[in-house]
Design a protein around this motif. Structure first.
Motif, PDB file in Angstrom:
ATOM      1  N   LYS A  88       0.821  -1.213   0.000  1.00  0.00           N
ATOM      2  CA  LYS A  88       0.000   0.000   0.000  1.00  0.00           C
ATOM      3  C   LYS A  88       0.859   1.269   0.000  1.00  0.00           C
ATOM      4  O   LYS A  88       0.347   2.375   0.162  1.00  0.00           O
ATOM      5  N   ALA A  89       2.161   1.091  -0.176  1.00  0.00           N
ATOM      6  CA  ALA A  89       3.065   2.242  -0.198  1.00  0.00           C
ATOM      7  C   ALA A  89       2.751   3.157  -1.377  1.00  0.00           C
ATOM      8  O   ALA A  89       2.171   2.731  -2.383  1.00  0.00           O
ATOM      9  N   LYS A  90       3.168   4.390  -1.276  1.00  0.00           N
ATOM     10  CA  LYS A  90       2.880   5.389  -2.317  1.00  0.00           C
ATOM     11  C   LYS A  90       3.924   5.353  -3.432  1.00  0.00           C
ATOM     12  O   LYS A  90       3.622   5.631  -4.585  1.00  0.00           O
ATOM     13  N   TYR A  91       5.170   5.013  -3.063  1.00  0.00           N
ATOM     14  CA  TYR A  91       6.271   5.025  -4.018  1.00  0.00           C
ATOM     15  C   TYR A  91       6.893   3.636  -4.167  1.00  0.00           C
ATOM     16  O   TYR A  91       6.954   2.869  -3.211  1.00  0.00           O
ATOM     17  N   MET A  92       7.400   3.347  -5.361  1.00  0.00           N
ATOM     18  CA  MET A  92       8.154   2.117  -5.589  1.00  0.00           C
ATOM     19  C   MET A  92       9.543   2.492  -6.105  1.00  0.00           C
ATOM     20  O   MET A  92       9.692   3.397  -6.934  1.00  0.00           O
ATOM     21  N   ILE A  93      10.560   1.817  -5.585  1.00  0.00           N
ATOM     22  CA  ILE A  93      11.953   2.184  -5.878  1.00  0.00           C
ATOM     23  C   ILE A  93      12.590   1.211  -6.858  1.00  0.00           C
ATOM     24  O   ILE A  93      12.560  -0.008  -6.662  1.00  0.00           O
ATOM     25  N   SER A  94      13.154   1.764  -7.896  1.00  0.00           N
ATOM     26  CA  SER A  94      13.861   1.004  -8.919  1.00  0.00           C
ATOM     27  C   SER A  94      15.334   1.414  -8.880  1.00  0.00           C
ATOM     28  O   SER A  94      15.665   2.509  -8.445  1.00  0.00           O
ATOM     29  N   LYS A  95      16.230   0.525  -9.357  1.00  0.00           N
ATOM     30  CA  LYS A  95      17.652   0.915  -9.391  1.00  0.00           C
ATOM     31  C   LYS A  95      18.360   0.352 -10.617  1.00  0.00           C
ATOM     32  O   LYS A  95      18.066  -0.747 -11.080  1.00  0.00           O
ATOM     33  N   THR A  96      19.266   1.142 -11.125  1.00  0.00           N
ATOM     34  CA  THR A  96      20.106   0.770 -12.262  1.00  0.00           C
ATOM     35  C   THR A  96      21.496   1.356 -12.034  1.00  0.00           C
ATOM     36  O   THR A  96      21.612   2.546 -11.732  1.00  0.00           O
ATOM     37  N   PRO A  97      22.558   0.555 -12.167  1.00  0.00           N
ATOM     38  CA  PRO A  97      23.902   1.059 -11.864  1.00  0.00           C
ATOM     39  C   PRO A  97      24.617   1.669 -13.056  1.00  0.00           C
ATOM     40  O   PRO A  97      25.847   1.721 -13.074  1.00  0.00           O
ATOM     41  N   GLU A  98      23.883   2.131 -14.058  1.00  0.00           N
ATOM     42  CA  GLU A  98      24.508   2.718 -15.240  1.00  0.00           C
ATOM     43  C   GLU A  98      23.815   4.012 -15.633  1.00  0.00           C
ATOM     44  O   GLU A  98      22.588   4.052 -15.730  1.00  0.00           O
ATOM     45  N   ALA A  99      24.599   5.060 -15.852  1.00  0.00           N
ATOM     46  CA  ALA A  99      24.041   6.361 -16.224  1.00  0.00           C
ATOM     47  C   ALA A  99      23.896   6.446 -17.739  1.00  0.00           C
ATOM     48  O   ALA A  99      24.744   7.002 -18.430  1.00  0.00           O
ATOM     49  N   THR A 100      22.807   5.890 -18.246  1.00  0.00           N
ATOM     50  CA  THR A 100      22.546   5.880 -19.682  1.00  0.00           C
ATOM     51  C   THR A 100      21.137   6.414 -19.951  1.00  0.00           C
ATOM     52  O   THR A 100      20.204   6.107 -19.216  1.00  0.00           O
ATOM     53  N   ASN A 101      21.000   7.224 -20.992  1.00  0.00           N
ATOM     54  CA  ASN A 101      19.701   7.761 -21.420  1.00  0.00           C
ATOM     55  C   ASN A 101      19.004   8.607 -20.362  1.00  0.00           C
ATOM     56  O   ASN A 101      17.768   8.720 -20.361  1.00  0.00           O
ATOM     57  N   LEU A 102      19.764   9.200 -19.488  1.00  0.00           N
ATOM     58  CA  LEU A 102      19.172  10.015 -18.425  1.00  0.00           C
ATOM     59  C   LEU A 102      18.391  11.196 -18.998  1.00  0.00           C
ATOM     60  O   LEU A 102      17.370  11.614 -18.440  1.00  0.00           O
ATOM     61  N   ASP A 103      18.874  11.725 -20.116  1.00  0.00           N
ATOM     62  CA  ASP A 103      18.231  12.890 -20.716  1.00  0.00           C
ATOM     63  C   ASP A 103      16.852  12.576 -21.300  1.00  0.00           C
ATOM     64  O   ASP A 103      16.096  13.481 -21.635  1.00  0.00           O
ATOM     65  N   LEU A 104      16.520  11.284 -21.397  1.00  0.00           N
ATOM     66  CA  LEU A 104      15.230  10.879 -21.959  1.00  0.00           C
ATOM     67  C   LEU A 104      14.174  10.629 -20.886  1.00  0.00           C
ATOM     68  O   LEU A 104      13.023  10.349 -21.207  1.00  0.00           O
ATOM     69  N   PHE A 105      14.566  10.736 -19.629  1.00  0.00           N
ATOM     70  CA  PHE A 105      13.669  10.383 -18.525  1.00  0.00           C
ATOM     71  C   PHE A 105      12.351  11.152 -18.576  1.00  0.00           C
ATOM     72  O   PHE A 105      11.265  10.559 -18.523  1.00  0.00           O
ATOM     73  N   LEU A 106      12.410  12.467 -18.682  1.00  0.00           N
ATOM     74  CA  LEU A 106      11.190  13.280 -18.668  1.00  0.00           C
ATOM     75  C   LEU A 106      10.349  13.069 -19.921  1.00  0.00           C
ATOM     76  O   LEU A 106       9.135  13.286 -19.898  1.00  0.00           O
ATOM     77  N   LYS A 107      10.974  12.654 -21.005  1.00  0.00           N
ATOM     78  CA  LYS A 107      10.240  12.416 -22.253  1.00  0.00           C
ATOM     79  C   LYS A 107       9.424  11.128 -22.186  1.00  0.00           C
ATOM     80  O   LYS A 107       8.421  10.988 -22.886  1.00  0.00           O
ATOM     81  N   VAL A 108       9.869  10.192 -21.364  1.00  0.00           N
ATOM     82  CA  VAL A 108       9.194   8.888 -21.272  1.00  0.00           C
ATOM     83  C   VAL A 108       8.222   8.837 -20.111  1.00  0.00           C
ATOM     84  O   VAL A 108       7.092   8.356 -20.253  1.00  0.00           O
ATOM     85  N   PHE A 109       8.640   9.351 -18.952  1.00  0.00           N
ATOM     86  CA  PHE A 109       7.825   9.207 -17.747  1.00  0.00           C
ATOM     87  C   PHE A 109       7.146  10.527 -17.379  1.00  0.00           C
ATOM     88  O   PHE A 109       7.809  11.521 -17.092  1.00  0.00           O
ATOM     89  N   SER A 110       5.831  10.504 -17.378  1.00  0.00           N
ATOM     90  CA  SER A 110       5.051  11.696 -17.036  1.00  0.00           C
ATOM     91  C   SER A 110       4.954  11.888 -15.535  1.00  0.00           C
ATOM     92  O   SER A 110       4.492  12.929 -15.062  1.00  0.00           O
ATOM     93  N   GLN A 111       5.375  10.884 -14.783  1.00  0.00           N
ATOM     94  CA  GLN A 111       5.384  10.974 -13.328  1.00  0.00           C
ATOM     95  C   GLN A 111       6.625  10.269 -12.813  1.00  0.00           C
ATOM     96  O   GLN A 111       7.299   9.557 -13.536  1.00  0.00           O
ATOM     97  N   GLY A 112       6.909  10.466 -11.546  1.00  0.00           N
ATOM     98  CA  GLY A 112       8.053   9.786 -10.946  1.00  0.00           C
ATOM     99  C   GLY A 112       9.278  10.670 -10.849  1.00  0.00           C
ATOM    100  O   GLY A 112       9.309  11.813 -11.322  1.00  0.00           O
ATOM    101  N   TYR A 113      10.310  10.113 -10.208  1.00  0.00           N
ATOM    102  CA  TYR A 113      11.520  10.865  -9.891  1.00  0.00           C
ATOM    103  C   TYR A 113      12.767  10.109 -10.327  1.00  0.00           C
ATOM    104  O   TYR A 113      12.790   8.876 -10.354  1.00  0.00           O
ATOM    105  N   LEU A 114      13.788  10.886 -10.647  1.00  0.00           N
ATOM    106  CA  LEU A 114      15.089  10.342 -11.028  1.00  0.00           C
ATOM    107  C   LEU A 114      16.118  10.845 -10.032  1.00  0.00           C
ATOM    108  O   LEU A 114      16.321  12.052  -9.891  1.00  0.00           O
ATOM    109  N   ILE A 115      16.749   9.913  -9.314  1.00  0.00           N
ATOM    110  CA  ILE A 115      17.799  10.278  -8.366  1.00  0.00           C
ATOM    111  C   ILE A 115      19.109   9.664  -8.866  1.00  0.00           C
ATOM    112  O   ILE A 115      19.248   8.442  -8.941  1.00  0.00           O
ATOM    113  N   ILE A 116      20.051  10.525  -9.202  1.00  0.00           N
ATOM    114  CA  ILE A 116      21.341  10.089  -9.739  1.00  0.00           C
ATOM    115  C   ILE A 116      22.380  10.181  -8.637  1.00  0.00           C
ATOM    116  O   ILE A 116      22.477  11.201  -7.948  1.00  0.00           O
TER     117      ILE A 116
END
Length: 315
Positions: A88-116
């Motif tokens: 029932k949590a509000k947020y779900m956490i994902s992780k990836t150990p590679e900094a690739t395609n970061l500039d495309l994040f806002l173009k793909v996801f209309s919601q959510g957060y990116l923490i680098i």
């Protein structure tokens, strides 16, 4: 209830993504995504957008199909896969150990957060070498590649002012844990009174290259001892190792605000690195040929991947 995604991305493996991943989950409104381990979803965002553009390009206007609905459906599919629906949590956490395609994040996801999360390149290289036995030059090139991506994001005003993107340093997360976590919780609009700051500051050691559990598995959580210090892993480096790092990654290290050591204009510095670079170029050519030959003996798909493969891209 649909959960809001939090994508944690590291500059390269050994940068602290697991550390932040576990600390953030201390908040009762956060839960691990349904995917076990790293999901590498951001690595495929360029193909994702290419697919969207290729499909919708053929749609005629008089068909009255809504392209934005199609795009939302694609996004929904990814988020549905990640969603641990039983929580029932509000947020779900994902992780990836590679900094690739970061500039495309806002173009793909209309919601959510990116923490680098970034980490000092010398320390990351030493940790990677010690724990995963990779080649020194390959690790540095991989770190520099990730640093280049992150520097683009830091300079992108639209992304940094979106209220959905944050760039933090592993060193700050470790030394100034309360301050960093407080800022992240503010970014995520999470109630700080529900977060265990004491446990966050003294979180178990996970994934350390030097402190391992009884099973000798560095992913086994162990209590943090008073003498544990994950910083300054590279303090035993000779000047020659620093020379090589400075040559391969010095520019991007400075851009991210990290210090370089043994900077010099001595001719020996240039001769040493030119000779090493020549050797590495020859090595990578033969290594690439070997990869392609091996892949060609398997199937066309393996060969296609081998032709696109970058020596340091998986480090």
């Amino acid at each position: 209830m649909k959960k809001i995604p939090i994508f944690i991305v590291g500059i390269k493996p050994r940068s602290g993504t697991n550390y932040l991943y576990n600390i953030l989950a201390l908040h009762p409104e956060c839960v691990f995504s349904n995917h076990h381990g790293e999901d590498f979803i951001l690595n495929g965002l360029d193909i994702y957008l290419e697919f969207y553009e290729k499909v919708t390009y053929e749609w005629k206007k008089d068909w009255n199909n809504n392209r934005s609905d199609f795009k939302k459906a694609l996004e929904y599919g990814i988020l549905k896969y990640l969603d641990p629906v039983e929580s029932k949590a509000k947020y779900m956490i994902s992780k990836t150990p590679e900094a690739t395609n970061l500039d495309l994040f806002l173009k793909v996801f209309s919601q959510g957060y990116l923490i680098i999360i970034t980490r000092n390149g010398q320390d990351l290289t030493e940790s990677y070498t010690k724990s995963l036995n990779a080649r020194f030059d390959d690790i540095i090139r991989g770190w520099s590649h990730g640093a280049m991506y992150i520097d683009k994001i830091v300079r992108d005003e639209d992304m940094m002012n979106s209220g959905r993107v944050a760039v933090i340093k592993y060193e700050d997360l470790y030394l100034k844990n309360s301050q960093v976590m407080s800022k992240l919780l503010d970014l995520l609009h999470l109630d700080k009174s529900k977060f265990d700051f004491v446990r966050s500051q003294n979180f178990d050691v996970i994934g350390s290259s030097s402190n391992k559990g009884k099973s000798n598995d560095f992913w086994e959580p162990i209590p943090k001892s008073n003498d544990f210090n994950p910083l300054n892993r590279s303090q035993s480096w000779s000047k020659w190792k620093h020379y090589r790092f400075n040559w391969l990654a010095g520019k991007h290290s400075k851009l991210l605000g990290y210090e370089l050591y043994f900077e010099t204009s001595n001719p020996i510095y240039y001769i040493y690195n030119i000779v090493l670079s020549l050797y590495e170029s020859i090595y990578r050519v033969f290594r690439r040929i070997k990869i392609i030959i091996f892949a060609s003996r398997k199937n066309k798909k393996a060969l296609k991947r081998a032709l696109k493969f970058k020596i340091w891209s998986k480090l």
